[in-house]
Design an enzyme around this catalytic site. Structure first.
Site, PDB file in Angstrom:
ATOM      1  N   ILE A  53       0.822  -1.214   0.000  1.00  0.00           N
ATOM      2  CA  ILE A  53       0.000   0.000   0.000  1.00  0.00           C
ATOM      3  C   ILE A  53       0.862   1.273   0.000  1.00  0.00           C
ATOM      4  CG2 ILE A  53      -2.028  -1.047   1.094  1.00  0.00           C
ATOM      5  CD1 ILE A  53      -1.189   0.295   3.728  1.00  0.00           C
ATOM      6  N   SER A  54       2.136   1.147   0.321  1.00  0.00           N
ATOM      7  CA  SER A  54       2.991   2.328   0.481  1.00  0.00           C
ATOM      8  C   SER A  54       3.398   2.927  -0.874  1.00  0.00           C
ATOM      9  CB  SER A  54       4.239   1.915   1.270  1.00  0.00           C
ATOM     10  OG  SER A  54       5.291   2.804   1.029  1.00  0.00           O
ATOM     11  N   PRO A  55       3.080   4.213  -1.115  1.00  0.00           N
ATOM     12  CA  PRO A  55       3.470   4.817  -2.394  1.00  0.00           C
ATOM     13  C   PRO A  55       4.985   4.754  -2.658  1.00  0.00           C
ATOM     14  CG  PRO A  55       1.864   6.209  -1.263  1.00  0.00           C
ATOM     15  CD  PRO A  55       2.248   5.124  -0.301  1.00  0.00           C
TER      16      PRO A  55
END
Ligand SMILES: N[C@@H](CCC(=O)N[C@@H](CS)C(=O)NCC(=O)O)C(=O)O
Length: 221
Positions: free
Chosen positions: A12-14
């Site tokens: 989920i981490s950009p």
């Protein structure tokens, strides 16, 4: 110590997704180790020994430990790319890419992190107007940077597009992109979405991220 490249992250981490896009563009094999930040994996001793700042992404390459997605992307291109297109060696071109990378690190990603971290850590779901305005400003800067170019620094795709693109696509978790107001940003994101393996490297984690945040955030307008 392992001699293969290891990326520690969470889909989920950009910034993790930006590193995946960079590794993909360079066609590099790597092992991906998924951490569960919501369960606190990044604050365990084993990870803190590798990255005392307890952030993902973290890259491990032949004993070298590198964190911060921008530093990772620069390192990977400098070390492994067969040409310098993704991170030019020409000083002026490189400075332009660096400017976009620092913009992502200091303005664009922070406009998102300043909303997401309070929610993930303390379940703060109300987003004050100033924070919504920061996101609008960030979209506006990107629109201006793009000008008449297909990519953020001109006609060439660079790591600035991966870093800013992973973040900019994720801003929709807080505030949908107004395509009429920011048509160049919309076209640029659509261009990035056509990259090979975009779905695996960015879209999947992006959708999870949006599904986690969007339904719970309430924006003060
Ligand atoms: N500037 C850093 C930001 C990294 C970052 O803030 N990552 C978040 C996940 S998106 C994180 O690890 N948060 C956990 C923490 O800060 O403790 C980068 O580009 O790598």
């Amino acid at each position: 110590m392992t001699d293969k490249i290891v990326l520690y992250g969470m889909d989920i981490s950009p910034p993790v997704r930006a590193c995946k896009m960079t590794l993909r563009a360079l066609n590099l094999d790597y092992e991906y180790r998924e951490l569960d930040l919501l369960a606190g994996d990044h604050c365990k001793d084993e990870f803190l020994k590798k990255n005392p700042q307890h952030t993902v992404p973290l890259l491990e390459d032949n004993g070298a430990l590198i964190w911060d997605s921008h530093a990772i992307a620069c390192y990977l291109v400098d070390k492994y790319a067969k040409s310098d297109e993704l991170y030019p060696r020409d000083l002026v071109l490189r400075a332009q890419v660096d400017q976009r990378l620092y913009f992502d690190a200091s303005i664009l990603f922070m406009s998102l992190r300043n909303v997401s971290i309070p929610y993930f850590i303390r379940q703060v779901s109300l987003v004050p107007k100033e924070k919504v305005d920061n996101i609008k400003d960030a979209y506006g800067h990107l629109e201006n940077f793009l000008g008449h170019n297909p990519y953020l620094t001109g006609s060439q795709l660079t790591i600035a597009d991966f870093c800013c693109g992973a973040t900019a696509s994720s801003l929709a978790a807080v505030l949908d992109l107004d395509e009429e107001r920011y048509p160049k940003v919309a076209a640029w994101l659509q261009r990035l979405a056509k990259l090979p393996h975009y779905e695996e490297d960015n879209l999947r984690g992006l959708n999870k991220y949006i599904n986690l945040l969007k339904p719970v955030l309430k924006l003060e307008q």
